[in-house]
Design a protein around this motif. Structure first.
Motif, PDB file in Angstrom:
ATOM      1  N   UNK A 153      53.006 -15.462  29.822  1.00 24.83           N
ATOM      2  CA  UNK A 153      51.759 -16.168  29.162  1.00 24.83           C
ATOM      3  C   UNK A 153      52.506 -16.535  27.707  1.00 24.83           C
ATOM      4  N   UNK A 154      52.659 -17.566  27.312  1.00 23.07           N
ATOM      5  CA  UNK A 154      52.962 -18.284  26.097  1.00 23.07           C
ATOM      6  C   UNK A 154      54.232 -17.832  25.872  1.00 23.07           C
ATOM      7  N   UNK A 155      55.169 -17.635  26.917  1.00 20.70           N
ATOM      8  CA  UNK A 155      56.622 -17.290  26.754  1.00 20.70           C
ATOM      9  C   UNK A 155      56.768 -15.678  26.858  1.00 20.70           C
ATOM     10  N   UNK A 156      55.748 -15.005  26.975  1.00 22.19           N
ATOM     11  CA  UNK A 156      55.993 -13.576  27.133  1.00 22.19           C
ATOM     12  C   UNK A 156      55.497 -13.129  28.336  1.00 22.19           C
ATOM     13  N   UNK A 157      56.672 -12.266  28.870  1.00 20.57           N
ATOM     14  CA  UNK A 157      56.299 -11.652  30.210  1.00 20.57           C
ATOM     15  C   UNK A 157      55.853 -10.358  30.383  1.00 20.57           C
ATOM     16  N   UNK A 158      54.716 -10.312  31.188  1.00 25.37           N
ATOM     17  CA  UNK A 158      54.040  -9.020  31.341  1.00 25.37           C
ATOM     18  C   UNK A 158      54.309  -8.509  32.848  1.00 25.37           C
ATOM     19  N   UNK A 159      54.869  -7.388  32.752  1.00 29.75           N
ATOM     20  CA  UNK A 159      55.192  -6.843  34.052  1.00 29.75           C
ATOM     21  C   UNK A 159      54.122  -6.301  34.757  1.00 29.75           C
ATOM     22  N   UNK A 160      54.228  -5.939  36.268  1.00 27.65           N
ATOM     23  CA  UNK A 160      53.112  -5.568  36.969  1.00 27.65           C
ATOM     24  C   UNK A 160      52.620  -4.198  36.474  1.00 27.65           C
ATOM     25  N   UNK A 161      51.180  -4.358  36.598  1.00 28.37           N
ATOM     26  CA  UNK A 161      50.173  -3.404  36.027  1.00 28.37           C
ATOM     27  C   UNK A 161      49.282  -2.824  37.087  1.00 28.37           C
ATOM     28  N   UNK A 162      48.884  -1.501  36.831  1.00 28.34           N
ATOM     29  CA  UNK A 162      47.634  -1.207  37.877  1.00 28.34           C
ATOM     30  C   UNK A 162      46.416  -1.468  37.235  1.00 28.34           C
ATOM     31  N   UNK A 163      45.535  -1.839  38.223  1.00 33.79           N
ATOM     32  CA  UNK A 163      44.259  -2.245  37.678  1.00 33.79           C
ATOM     33  C   UNK A 163      42.990  -1.288  38.630  1.00 33.79           C
ATOM     34  N   UNK A 164      42.108  -0.788  37.958  1.00 31.16           N
ATOM     35  CA  UNK A 164      41.102  -0.044  38.583  1.00 31.16           C
ATOM     36  C   UNK A 164      40.007  -0.502  38.098  1.00 31.16           C
ATOM     37  N   UNK A 165      38.944  -1.499  38.586  1.00 26.46           N
ATOM     38  CA  UNK A 165      37.920  -1.745  38.095  1.00 26.46           C
ATOM     39  C   UNK A 165      36.750  -0.760  38.492  1.00 26.46           C
ATOM     40  N   UNK A 166      36.148  -0.118  37.239  1.00 23.55           N
ATOM     41  CA  UNK A 166      35.096   0.923  37.328  1.00 23.55           C
ATOM     42  C   UNK A 166      33.648   0.377  37.741  1.00 23.55           C
ATOM     43  N   UNK A 167      33.642  -0.734  36.763  1.00 27.03           N
ATOM     44  CA  UNK A 167      32.018  -1.072  36.772  1.00 27.03           C
ATOM     45  C   UNK A 167      31.923  -2.594  36.282  1.00 27.03           C
ATOM     46  N   UNK A 168      31.019  -3.154  36.634  1.00 29.77           N
ATOM     47  CA  UNK A 168      30.799  -4.590  36.226  1.00 29.77           C
ATOM     48  C   UNK A 168      29.275  -4.689  35.825  1.00 29.77           C
ATOM     49  N   UNK A 169      29.116  -5.324  34.731  1.00 29.79           N
ATOM     50  CA  UNK A 169      27.753  -5.622  34.294  1.00 29.79           C
ATOM     51  C   UNK A 169      27.510  -7.117  34.152  1.00 29.79           C
ATOM     52  N   UNK A 170      27.029  -7.758  35.345  1.00 26.84           N
ATOM     53  CA  UNK A 170      26.836  -9.188  35.507  1.00 26.84           C
ATOM     54  C   UNK A 170      25.881  -9.862  34.534  1.00 26.84           C
ATOM     55  N   UNK A 171      24.975  -8.838  33.992  1.00 22.07           N
ATOM     56  CA  UNK A 171      23.941  -9.623  33.294  1.00 22.07           C
ATOM     57  C   UNK A 171      24.495  -9.799  31.835  1.00 22.07           C
ATOM     58  N   UNK A 172      25.287  -8.825  31.304  1.00 17.47           N
ATOM     59  CA  UNK A 172      25.853  -9.027  30.187  1.00 17.47           C
ATOM     60  C   UNK A 172      27.139  -9.708  30.109  1.00 17.47           C
ATOM     61  N   UNK A 173      27.738  -9.998  31.461  1.00 19.00           N
ATOM     62  CA  UNK A 173      29.126 -10.424  31.758  1.00 19.00           C
ATOM     63  C   UNK A 173      30.324  -9.586  31.028  1.00 19.00           C
ATOM     64  N   UNK A 174      30.081  -8.348  31.661  1.00 17.22           N
ATOM     65  CA  UNK A 174      31.296  -7.441  31.114  1.00 17.22           C
ATOM     66  C   UNK A 174      31.817  -6.817  32.146  1.00 17.22           C
TER      67      UNK A 174
END
Ligand code: URA
Length: 241
Positions: A153-174
Motif C-alpha cells: 500500500x502506497x509503496x509499503x509492503x506488509x508481510x502476511x499477518x494472522x487475523x482472528x475476528x472476535x466480534x462484529x457490531x453491525x449496528x455501530x459498524x465495528x
C-alpha cells in the motif's frame, strides 16, 4: 577490544545502530579524540564519551511496561507530554524497545541493553506482536484474505499477518479483532487498516513474543526474568530465516 558502537550499546545509552549514527555525526570521543569512522575498537578501560557524557558498563535490566494510552514512548518529549519514563523506577536508565503510539496501550519492553533492543527490532528477526484492534468499519472476507496474504500500500509492503475476528457490531459498524504481525513498521496496524478503508478506534498490544501484560495494571512494570530474556533472544534468532 570491541567495536565502539557495540560498547556504546552495551552501556545502555542507545541501540547499536543509533550509536553508529552518533559516531558518524562526530559525537563520540575516545580518550579525548573524536572518532567519526566506524570500525574503531576500544574497551571500557578507555574513556568513551557520547555527547560529552562518559559511558560506563551498566547492569542489564529488562522490564515490561503495560503502557497506558496518553503517553509517548520516548525518553523525553519536547511538547512536555507524559512519557513512558514516568512509569519506570527512577534509579535505572532504560529506554523503550521500539514505539507504541500516544494513544496505543499495552506491552512495551524497556531496557538499557542496546544489543537486546536491536535484536528485538531488527527487521531480519520476526518476533510476533499481537494487537487487539477495535475498528470502525466491517472487516470483509476480502480484507481478511489480504491481511493474511500480505499486500503493498502506497509503496509499503506488509508481510502476511494472522487475523482472528472476535466480534462484529453491525449496528455501530465495528469489528473487534486480534492481529498478529511479524514486523514493526511505524504505525503499522493503523496503516494496514487505513489501506483497507477502516479506522482504528483503539489499539492495545497484547503481546510481544510471549511477553504479555498479565498481572499488570496500566502504568505498572514488571522485571523480566533472565530466562525470559534468553527465550526472547532465541525466539528472535529463530525467526532469522
Ligand atoms: N501499529 C500502530 O499503528 N500503532 C502502534 O502503536 C503500534 C502498531
Amino acid at each position: 577490544m570491541e567495536r565502539l558502537q557495540k560498547l556504546i550499546a552495551q552501556s545502555g545509552v542507545c541501540s547499536r545502530r543509533k550509536a553508529e549514527e552518533l559516531i558518524l555525526a562526530g559525537k563520540v570521543k575516545v580518550n579525548g579524540k573524536v572518532v567519526s569512522t566506524l570500525g574503531t575498537k576500544a574497551d571500557f578501560s578507555d574513556r568513551i564519551t557520547v555527547d560529552g557524557k562518559a559511558i560506563t558498563r551498566d547492569e542489564k535490566v529488562y522490564y515490561v511496561l503495560n503502557k497506558p494510552k496518553g503517553c509517548v514512548s520516548t525518553v523525553k518529549d519536547d511538547k512536555d507530554r507524559h512519557t513512558v519514563m514516568d512509569y519506570v523506577p527512577l534509579n535505572v536508565r532504560v529506554f523503550p524497545v521500539g514505539r507504541l503510539d500516544y494513544d496505543t496501550s499495552g506491552v512495551l519492553l524497556m531496557t538499557n541493553d542496546g544489543e537486546f533492543a536491536n535484536k528485538m527490532l531488527h527487521p531480519r528477526y520476526h518476533l510476533p506482536k499481537t494487537y487487539e484492534v477495535n475498528l470502525q468499519g466491517t472487516l470483509t472476507d476480502e480484507d481478511i484474505r489480504k491481511l493474511r496474504k500480505g499486500f503493498t500500500w502506497k509503496g509499503e509492503k506488509f508481510a502476511p499477518a494472522k487475523v482472528f475476528v472476535k466480534d462484529k457490531d453491525p449496528i455501530r459498524d465495528r469489528t473487534f479483532l486480534n492481529l498478529t504481525i511479524y514486523e514493526g513498521k511505524n504505525h503499522q496496524v493503523k496503516k494496514m487498516m487505513e489501506a483497507l478503508g477502516h479506522e482504528v478506534r483503539r489499539l492495545n498490544r497484547l503481546s510481544f513474543g510471549f511477553v504479555t501484560t498479565e498481572g499488570l495494571r496500566p502504568g505498572e512494570v514488571r522485571r523480566l526474568k533472565p530466562y525470559d530474556v534468553r527465550k526472547l533472544i532465541a525466539m528472535a534468532e529463530d525467526g532469522d530465516k
